[in-house]
Design an enzyme around this catalytic site. Structure first.
Site, short mmCIF file in Angstrom:
data_model
loop_
_atom_site.label_atom_id
_atom_site.label_comp_id
_atom_site.label_asym_id
_atom_site.label_seq_id
_atom_site.Cartn_x
_atom_site.Cartn_y
_atom_site.Cartn_z
N HIS A 98 0.83 -1.20 0.00
CA HIS A 98 0.00 0.00 0.00
C HIS A 98 0.86 1.25 0.00
O HIS A 98 2.02 1.24 0.40
CB HIS A 98 -0.92 0.02 1.22
N CYS A 99 0.27 2.33 -0.49
CA CYS A 99 0.80 3.67 -0.31
C CYS A 99 -0.32 4.45 0.38
O CYS A 99 -1.22 3.84 0.95
CB CYS A 99 1.25 4.29 -1.64
N LEU A 100 -0.30 5.76 0.33
CA LEU A 100 -1.36 6.50 1.02
C LEU A 100 -2.72 6.31 0.35
O LEU A 100 -3.71 6.01 1.00
CB LEU A 100 -1.01 7.99 1.10
#
Length: 122
Positions: A98-100
């Site tokens: 994941h990222c933001l």
């Protein structure tokens, strides 16, 4: 009754079965929050790769990983070679990347993984 809530933009990237019972899977999505932890527990994750800066990581996520024996790697998406080594290591799977927002950095990593796996884009 508690609901299972996947992280925003959650999806299955790869899924393969090794012996009919063991599943090696890579999942993707946005930054998980407390309301997503119950859902993530059901995936049996061994690794979470956070494509964010160290100062962005919440104590909730660190505690969740620690209490569920999940290896938590905080990495810059530019370290793609190291990320792909983790995502292709059966001992690290299943994994959640994941990222933001679950789009830019996560999408780049997923595209690189699929290229490495010789996915047909047509």
């Amino acid at each position: 009754m508690l609901k299972l809530r996947p992280p925003f933009r959650y999806g299955i990237v790869t899924c393969s079965f090794t012996d009919g019972s063991q599943q090696e899977t890579v999942y993707r999505g946005a930054y998980p929050t407390v309301k997503n932890f119950r859902f993530l527990c059901r995936l049996g994750l061994k690794t979470i790769i956070s494509l964010v800066s160290e100062d962005t990581v919440t104590e909730d996520l660190v505690s969740f990983c620690s209490s569920n024996n999940i290896n938590h790697c905080v990495m810059d998406a530019k370290r793609i070679d190291e990320i792909l080594k983790i995502l292709t290591n059966k001992a690290c799977l299943p994994a959640y990347v994941h990222c933001l927002d679950g789009v830019v950095s996560t999408g780049t990593v997923v595209a690189c993984l699929r290229t490495l796996q010789h996915w047909n884009m047509s």
